[in-house]
Design a protein around this motif. Structure first.
Motif, mmCIF file in Angstrom:
data_model
loop_
_atom_site.group_PDB
_atom_site.id
_atom_site.type_symbol
_atom_site.label_atom_id
_atom_site.label_comp_id
_atom_site.label_asym_id
_atom_site.label_seq_id
_atom_site.Cartn_x
_atom_site.Cartn_y
_atom_site.Cartn_z
ATOM 1 N N TRP A 34 0.985 -1.075 -0.062
ATOM 2 C CA TRP A 34 0.005 0.093 -0.001
ATOM 3 C C TRP A 34 0.785 1.383 0.076
ATOM 4 O O TRP A 34 0.823 2.020 0.777
ATOM 5 C CB TRP A 34 -0.876 0.120 1.163
ATOM 6 C CG TRP A 34 -1.902 -1.138 1.079
ATOM 7 C CD1 TRP A 34 -2.027 -2.317 1.668
ATOM 8 C CD2 TRP A 34 -3.076 -1.098 0.215
ATOM 9 N NE1 TRP A 34 -2.859 -2.914 1.423
ATOM 10 C CE2 TRP A 34 -3.438 -2.320 0.461
ATOM 11 C CE3 TRP A 34 -3.593 -0.494 -0.650
ATOM 12 C CZ2 TRP A 34 -4.753 -2.904 -0.156
ATOM 13 C CZ3 TRP A 34 -4.822 -0.838 -1.351
ATOM 14 C CH2 TRP A 34 -5.405 -2.131 -0.979
ATOM 15 N N ASN A 35 1.570 1.513 -0.985
ATOM 16 C CA ASN A 35 2.353 2.679 -1.191
ATOM 17 C C ASN A 35 1.694 3.600 -2.314
ATOM 18 O O ASN A 35 1.106 2.879 -3.111
ATOM 19 C CB ASN A 35 4.018 2.436 -1.506
ATOM 20 C CG ASN A 35 4.171 1.776 -2.841
ATOM 21 O OD1 ASN A 35 3.738 2.108 -3.916
ATOM 22 N ND2 ASN A 35 4.595 0.433 -2.484
ATOM 23 N N ASP A 83 3.075 7.155 -11.412
ATOM 24 C CA ASP A 83 3.198 6.033 -10.483
ATOM 25 C C ASP A 83 4.622 5.590 -10.690
ATOM 26 O O ASP A 83 5.441 5.189 -9.796
ATOM 27 C CB ASP A 83 2.248 5.066 -10.459
ATOM 28 C CG ASP A 83 2.138 4.336 -12.048
ATOM 29 O OD1 ASP A 83 2.930 4.721 -12.867
ATOM 30 O OD2 ASP A 83 1.345 3.588 -12.176
ATOM 31 N N GLY A 84 5.226 5.441 -12.059
ATOM 32 C CA GLY A 84 6.317 5.036 -12.298
ATOM 33 C C GLY A 84 7.445 6.063 -11.762
ATOM 34 O O GLY A 84 8.713 5.604 -11.053
ATOM 35 N N HIS A 85 7.414 7.396 -12.052
ATOM 36 C CA HIS A 85 8.265 8.260 -11.265
ATOM 37 C C HIS A 85 8.574 8.328 -9.711
ATOM 38 O O HIS A 85 9.615 7.923 -9.173
ATOM 39 C CB HIS A 85 8.014 9.750 -11.763
ATOM 40 C CG HIS A 85 8.716 11.025 -10.943
ATOM 41 N ND1 HIS A 85 9.989 11.089 -11.421
ATOM 42 C CD2 HIS A 85 8.449 11.646 -10.083
ATOM 43 C CE1 HIS A 85 10.350 11.900 -10.553
ATOM 44 N NE2 HIS A 85 9.529 12.668 -9.958
ATOM 45 N N LEU A 86 7.487 8.122 -9.175
ATOM 46 C CA LEU A 86 7.183 7.764 -7.674
ATOM 47 C C LEU A 86 7.954 6.509 -7.185
ATOM 48 O O LEU A 86 8.593 6.568 -6.283
ATOM 49 C CB LEU A 86 5.841 7.947 -7.235
ATOM 50 C CG LEU A 86 5.100 9.440 -7.225
ATOM 51 C CD1 LEU A 86 3.625 8.967 -6.995
ATOM 52 C CD2 LEU A 86 5.932 10.187 -6.291
ATOM 53 N N ALA A 87 7.850 5.406 -8.075
ATOM 54 C CA ALA A 87 8.120 4.462 -7.641
ATOM 55 C C ALA A 87 9.745 4.254 -7.766
ATOM 56 O O ALA A 87 10.608 3.923 -6.843
ATOM 57 C CB ALA A 87 7.634 3.184 -8.580
ATOM 58 N N ALA A 89 11.727 7.283 -7.722
ATOM 59 C CA ALA A 89 12.450 8.098 -7.145
ATOM 60 C C ALA A 89 12.355 7.969 -5.737
ATOM 61 O O ALA A 89 13.276 8.317 -4.804
ATOM 62 C CB ALA A 89 11.555 9.876 -7.328
ATOM 63 N N TYR A 90 11.403 7.108 -5.086
ATOM 64 C CA TYR A 90 11.103 7.245 -3.496
ATOM 65 C C TYR A 90 11.327 5.463 -3.261
ATOM 66 O O TYR A 90 11.111 5.016 -2.211
ATOM 67 C CB TYR A 90 9.964 7.420 -3.072
ATOM 68 C CG TYR A 90 9.513 9.098 -3.141
ATOM 69 C CD1 TYR A 90 10.308 9.738 -1.963
ATOM 70 C CD2 TYR A 90 9.099 9.565 -4.388
ATOM 71 C CE1 TYR A 90 10.253 11.152 -2.210
ATOM 72 C CE2 TYR A 90 9.148 10.944 -4.244
ATOM 73 C CZ TYR A 90 9.512 11.693 -3.226
ATOM 74 O OH TYR A 90 9.514 12.953 -3.201
ATOM 75 N N ASN A 91 12.020 4.794 -4.096
ATOM 76 C CA ASN A 91 12.193 3.362 -4.130
ATOM 77 C C ASN A 91 11.122 2.624 -3.496
ATOM 78 O O ASN A 91 11.355 1.832 -2.405
ATOM 79 C CB ASN A 91 13.620 3.316 -2.825
ATOM 80 C CG ASN A 91 14.133 1.869 -2.866
ATOM 81 O OD1 ASN A 91 13.994 1.101 -3.830
ATOM 82 N ND2 ASN A 91 14.851 1.544 -1.632
ATOM 83 N N LEU A 92 9.931 2.803 -4.188
ATOM 84 C CA LEU A 92 8.853 2.255 -3.880
ATOM 85 C C LEU A 92 8.444 0.895 -4.894
ATOM 86 O O LEU A 92 7.284 0.630 -5.016
ATOM 87 C CB LEU A 92 7.522 3.014 -3.938
ATOM 88 C CG LEU A 92 7.828 4.118 -3.014
ATOM 89 C CD1 LEU A 92 6.464 5.185 -2.973
ATOM 90 C CD2 LEU A 92 7.756 3.526 -1.479
ATOM 91 N N VAL A 93 9.644 0.643 -5.499
ATOM 92 C CA VAL A 93 9.378 -0.421 -6.638
ATOM 93 C C VAL A 93 9.263 -2.103 -5.953
ATOM 94 O O VAL A 93 9.842 -2.306 -4.909
ATOM 95 C CB VAL A 93 10.675 -0.808 -7.414
ATOM 96 C CG1 VAL A 93 10.388 -2.039 -8.267
ATOM 97 C CG2 VAL A 93 11.019 0.365 -8.100
ATOM 98 N N THR A 94 7.867 -2.664 -6.187
ATOM 99 C CA THR A 94 7.493 -3.767 -5.767
ATOM 100 C C THR A 94 7.133 -4.763 -6.810
ATOM 101 O O THR A 94 7.066 -4.497 -7.737
ATOM 102 C CB THR A 94 6.165 -3.618 -4.884
ATOM 103 O OG1 THR A 94 5.029 -3.155 -5.515
ATOM 104 C CG2 THR A 94 6.376 -2.522 -3.500
ATOM 105 N N ASP A 95 7.374 -6.052 -6.480
ATOM 106 C CA ASP A 95 6.941 -7.085 -7.372
ATOM 107 C C ASP A 95 5.536 -6.940 -7.959
ATOM 108 O O ASP A 95 5.238 -7.231 -8.934
ATOM 109 C CB ASP A 95 7.103 -8.527 -6.694
ATOM 110 C CG ASP A 95 8.366 -8.967 -6.347
ATOM 111 O OD1 ASP A 95 9.213 -8.547 -6.908
ATOM 112 O OD2 ASP A 95 8.502 -9.778 -5.303
#
Length: 239
Positions: A34-35, A83-87, A89-95
């Motif tokens: 839930w990010n 959503d791609g930029h935020l993931a 930029a803030y290391n929010l990449v998830t499976d």
């Protein structure tokens, strides 16, 4: 790990979470599924059926409802960027994000193309070319994923932008010069779709070949090391 909560760490040497900066690894782990990036991706997925209902409402030819459909499509395209930029930029990449994000992209674009062709606004061959390319490249990414990842190219980004603009223009009930212009914008999108697709095929073949060669070289080195170890063991046994 001491098991103590962060508030109890005090002066024990624990590094406090940065304020106002990018999220640290601990914050990312706490965010989990839930990010904000994943929430935007899920919102884009939920927009797909709403977009289809708006576009096809009252037979699909009501300019007002098509304007509403265009607004939903535009929101989906904008969230795709954020959503791609935020993931990243803030290391929010998830499976989940790695799987759901491309699915959401292709779902909204595929739904728009199929609906427009079904309404007779867009030739089916254009829809077929674009969907065949997108599905083919997705399968090709899985084909080479064990060896390497095919990076997004500038041409691919231009293709996505051209497709978004062209489809958006077709969603709107345009007439006159704008209706003619949208056809040529779509032709540019189709050309970029084909050209970038062929480039991705080339990259995939090269990456797979290099990956196989690297695996063979590593296996040969490992076999040579085992052979050398066996020779040394035999020599020591003879002593």
């Amino acid at each position: 790990m001491t098991g103590a909560p962060a508030s109890a760490a005090g002066g024990s040497g624990a590094t406090p979470a940065p304020r106002g900066g990018k999220l640290g690894a601990a914050a990312v782990n706490q965010a989990g599924l839930w990010n904000i990036a994943n929430i935007l991706t899920m919102a884009r997925l939920l927009l797909v059926p709403g977009f289809v209902m708006l576009l096809l409402h009252d037979g699909g030819y009501d300019p007002v409802w098509r304007s509403f459909a265009w607004a939903a499509f535009a929101v989906a395209m904008i969230t795709d960027v954020f959503d791609g930029h935020l993931a990243r930029a803030y290391n929010l990449v998830t499976d989940f994000g790695k799987i759901a994000d491309p699915i959401a992209d292709k779902a909204i674009m595929g739904a728009a193309l199929i609906c427009l062709s079904w309404l007779g606004d867009l030739p089916w061959w254009i829809t077929g070319v674009i969907l065949f390319r997108e599905l083919g490249i997705t399968l090709m990414r899985f084909w080479v994923i064990r060896h390497s990842v095919i990076p997004a190219s500038r041409g691919g980004k231009m293709k996505t932008l051209a497709q978004g603009v062209a489809v958006g223009m077709y969603v709107l009930a345009l007439t006159g010069p704008l209706a003619t212009m949208r056809f040529w914008v779509m032709m540019v999108a189709v050309v970029l779709t084909v050209v970038t697709g062929l480039d991705y095929v080339r990259q995939a073949v090269v990456l797979r070949r290099r990956g196989i060669e690297a695996e063979r070289a590593a296996a040969a080195m490992e076999a040579a090391g085992e052979s050398a170890a066996g020779t040394r063991s035999a020599a020591e046994a003879e002593r």
